[in-house]
Write a protein that holds these residues in place. Structure first.
Motif, PDB file in Angstrom:
ATOM      1  N   ASN A  32       0.798  -1.231   0.000  1.00  5.64           N
ATOM      2  CA  ASN A  32       0.000   0.000   0.000  1.00  5.64           C
ATOM      3  C   ASN A  32       0.825   1.272   0.000  1.00  5.64           C
ATOM      4  O   ASN A  32       0.265   2.359   0.008  1.00  5.64           O
ATOM      5  CB  ASN A  32      -0.972   0.053   1.190  1.00  5.64           C
ATOM      6  N   SER A  40      -3.202  12.403  -9.284  1.00  9.96           N
ATOM      7  CA  SER A  40      -4.535  11.820  -9.321  1.00  9.96           C
ATOM      8  C   SER A  40      -5.447  12.715 -10.135  1.00  9.96           C
ATOM      9  O   SER A  40      -5.477  13.924  -9.959  1.00  9.96           O
ATOM     10  CB  SER A  40      -5.078  11.682  -7.888  1.00  9.96           C
ATOM     11  N   SER A  45      -8.700  12.761  -2.083  1.00 16.27           N
ATOM     12  CA  SER A  45      -9.605  12.053  -1.186  1.00 16.27           C
ATOM     13  C   SER A  45      -8.819  10.991  -0.433  1.00 16.27           C
ATOM     14  O   SER A  45      -7.678  10.675  -0.773  1.00 16.27           O
ATOM     15  CB  SER A  45     -10.744  11.394  -1.971  1.00 16.27           C
ATOM     16  N   VAL A  46      -9.433  10.435   0.596  1.00 18.23           N
ATOM     17  CA  VAL A  46      -8.820   9.351   1.354  1.00 18.23           C
ATOM     18  C   VAL A  46      -9.773   8.165   1.391  1.00 18.23           C
ATOM     19  O   VAL A  46     -10.994   8.317   1.296  1.00 18.23           O
ATOM     20  CB  VAL A  46      -8.463   9.783   2.795  1.00 18.23           C
ATOM     21  N   GLY A  47      -9.189   6.971   1.523  1.00 13.44           N
ATOM     22  CA  GLY A  47      -9.985   5.769   1.581  1.00 13.44           C
ATOM     23  C   GLY A  47     -10.486   5.472   2.986  1.00 13.44           C
ATOM     24  O   GLY A  47     -10.379   6.292   3.896  1.00 13.44           O
ATOM     25  N   GLU A  48     -11.035   4.272   3.135  1.00 18.88           N
ATOM     26  CA  GLU A  48     -11.538   3.836   4.436  1.00 18.88           C
ATOM     27  C   GLU A  48     -10.376   3.564   5.387  1.00 18.88           C
ATOM     28  O   GLU A  48      -9.227   3.379   4.972  1.00 18.88           O
ATOM     29  CB  GLU A  48     -12.376   2.570   4.270  1.00 18.88           C
ATOM     30  N   ARG A  65      -5.420   5.878   6.733  1.00 19.07           N
ATOM     31  CA  ARG A  65      -6.199   5.959   5.506  1.00 19.07           C
ATOM     32  C   ARG A  65      -5.230   6.218   4.359  1.00 19.07           C
ATOM     33  O   ARG A  65      -4.282   6.979   4.530  1.00 19.07           O
ATOM     34  CB  ARG A  65      -7.236   7.085   5.578  1.00 19.07           C
ATOM     35  N   SER A  68      -5.418   9.658  -2.026  1.00 17.55           N
ATOM     36  CA  SER A  68      -5.480   9.420  -3.466  1.00 17.55           C
ATOM     37  C   SER A  68      -4.131   9.542  -4.147  1.00 17.55           C
ATOM     38  O   SER A  68      -3.964   9.066  -5.269  1.00 17.55           O
ATOM     39  CB  SER A  68      -6.488  10.383  -4.105  1.00 17.55           C
ATOM     40  N   LYS A  72       0.069   7.406   3.012  1.00 18.82           N
ATOM     41  CA  LYS A  72      -0.747   6.932   4.127  1.00 18.82           C
ATOM     42  C   LYS A  72      -0.892   8.049   5.162  1.00 18.82           C
ATOM     43  O   LYS A  72       0.103   8.602   5.626  1.00 18.82           O
ATOM     44  CB  LYS A  72      -0.110   5.700   4.767  1.00 18.82           C
TER      45      LYS A  72
END
Length: 245
Positions: A32, A40, A45-48, A65, A68, A72
């Motif tokens: 990751n 991007s 944006s950020v993920g879960e 999180r 984009s 991290k």
């Protein structure tokens, strides 16, 4: 031990002249962690939330999180996603040696006043100050990479930001967040001959203040703590975050 950022005449922000330190667990590159220089197409944006497994090298760092851009983010409320991207965008300028973007992220009045101060006192401009900051960060990374083998001269010090952690600053007894904000701007009493904290506060919607850590991957392929346990302030105006330094 926490350190607080004060403007440094020779290199804009003194945090960039200090080696990273701290008590967090050492980590290495793993899943990751992607190249944060890849742009991007979508809005940032950020993920879960990701909870690392107990047997993961990341476990001691806690949940995160993935933004984009691949970085991290480690943060909890009341720290916002927008503030995390302000940190990310700001230090990515040093990573990419991107002076044009850097200028756009500085508080406009500060950029003009500090640029004039540098010319008058040191006979160089804001761009040279930015270059010094880029060099200082690379010197830190050179030292970190050399610990993995070889000499500092074997590395350019180039780096890719992989993780950013932000948290609320620790307050001493009877100390307030406003006290810390005022202390951060104390240097400008001498530089600008004015109460610059009050000026910024009156001409901004808010001043955000956080402690932060930055991890980056060096040319040795490993992650290193590039900046550890420093404080920074951003002025917020019409939804945009502006830096000082």
């Amino acid at each position: 031990m926490k350190k607080r950022i004060f403007a440094a005449a020779a290199a804009a922000i003194c945090l960039l002249t200090c080696a990273a330190c701290g008590n967090e667990a050492d980590i290495s590159v793993n899943e990751n962690v992607t190249d944060s220089t890849v742009p991007s197409a979508a809005a940032p944006s950020v993920g879960e939330v990701v909870e690392p497994k107990e047997d993961s090298e990341e476990y001691n760092l806690g949940s995160y999180r993935v933004a984009s851009d691949g970085v991290k983010f480690y943060y909890d409320e009341p720290i916002s996603e927008e503030l995390m991207f302000a940190l990310d965008n700001y230090f990515t300028c040093f990573q990419n040696k991107d002076y044009e973007t850097y200028q756009s992220l500085l508080y406009p009045d500060y950029k003009e006043r500090y640029g004039n101060y540098l010319q008058e006192e040191f006979d160089y401009d804001l761009e040279h100050s930015f270059e010094l900051s880029c060099q200082n960060l690379r010197s830190i990374m050179q030292s970190e990479c050399a610990e993995s083998g070889g000499e500092e001269a074997d590395y350019t010090g180039d780096f890719t930001i992989t993780r950013i952690k932000a948290e609320e600053p620790e307050l001493k007894e009877d100390e307030t967040l406003d006290d810390l904000k005022k202390q951060l701007f104390d240097y400008f009493f001498e530089v600008f001959d004015m109460d610059y904290y009050e000026y910024v506060k009156e001409n901004s919607d808010d001043i955000e203040y956080i402690s932060f850590y930055i991890y980056a991957r060096g040319e040795d392929g490993e992650e290193h703590r590039l900046i550890s346990g420093y404080d920074i302030a951003f002025a917020v105006k019409d939804g945009k975050y502006y830096a000082f330094g």
